[in-house]
Design a protein around this motif. Structure first.
Motif, PDB file in Angstrom:
ATOM      1  N   GLN A  40       0.835  -1.202   0.000  1.00  8.76           N
ATOM      2  CA  GLN A  40       0.000   0.000   0.000  1.00  8.76           C
ATOM      3  C   GLN A  40       0.869   1.252   0.000  1.00  8.76           C
TER       4      GLN A  40
ATOM      5  N   HIS B  86      -2.931   0.750  -3.643  1.00  9.62           N
ATOM      6  CA  HIS B  86      -2.597  -0.575  -3.141  1.00  9.62           C
ATOM      7  C   HIS B  86      -2.419  -1.572  -4.272  1.00  9.62           C
TER       8      HIS B  86
ATOM      9  N   VAL C  59       2.642   3.661  -5.013  1.00  3.38           N
ATOM     10  CA  VAL C  59       2.933   2.514  -4.148  1.00  3.38           C
ATOM     11  C   VAL C  59       4.388   2.091  -4.326  1.00  3.38           C
TER      12      VAL C  59
ATOM     13  N   SER D  61      -2.023  -1.176   8.068  1.00  3.32           N
ATOM     14  CA  SER D  61      -0.763  -1.734   7.597  1.00  3.32           C
ATOM     15  C   SER D  61       0.434  -1.174   8.358  1.00  3.32           C
TER      16      SER D  61
END
Length: 116
Positions: free
Chosen positions: A29, A40, A74, A104
Motif C-alpha cells: 500500500q 494498493h 505505491v 498496515s
C-alpha cells in the motif's frame, strides 16, 4: 522492499511455518489505510523462503513486480511503502493464524529501483 529484485522481507515476533505462507494475502500500500486501487497492490504470487523462522522473504513474480513498478503511488520510496498481511497469510508453528496488522505497517527499509 528491494524494488530492483522484487524482494520483500518480513519479520514476525515468533517463528512461523514457512510452508503455510501464502503471498496472495499480502498487500502493498501507498498509505497506511488504502482502499483505492491507485494506493494498493495485491500480490498474486512468488517464491518464498522455506525455512521455519521469524523471517520470511518473498521474491514476487515478474508480473507482480512490473505491476508494482507501474504504480506511482505505491512502493516508490519508504514514504509510500506499507505492508498489510491478512490473517490467512501465514501460521505459526502451532497452526495459529497470523494476527493481522490493521492498519498496515510501514516498511522499515526500502531499496529503490535503479534500473530503467
Amino acid at each position: 522492499f528491494r524494488s530492483n529484485r522484487g524482494l520483500i522481507s518480513l519479520t514476525f515476533d515468533e517463528t512461523v511455518n514457512a510452508s503455510t505462507f501464502q503471498p496472495a494475502y499480502l498487500v502493498l500500500q501507498g498509505l497506511s489505510i488504502a482502499t483505492s486501487p491507485p494506493y494498493h497492490y495485491n500480490i498474486t504470487g512468488g517464491v518464498s523462503s522455506t525455512l521455519n523462522s521469524p523471517f520470511v522473504t518473498l521474491n514476487v513474480t515478474t508480473a507482480d513486480l512490473n505491476a508494482i513498478k507501474a504504480k506511482f503511488l505505491v512502493a516508490t520510496s519508504i514514504n509510500n511503502s506499507y505492508i498489510l498481511l491478512y490473517p490467512m497469510a501465514v501460521r505459526d508453528m502451532r497452526g495459529n493464524l497470523f494476527a493481522a496488522n490493521y492498519p498496515s505497517v510501514q516498511a522499515s527499509s526500502f531499496i529503490p529501483d535503479t534500473t530503467s
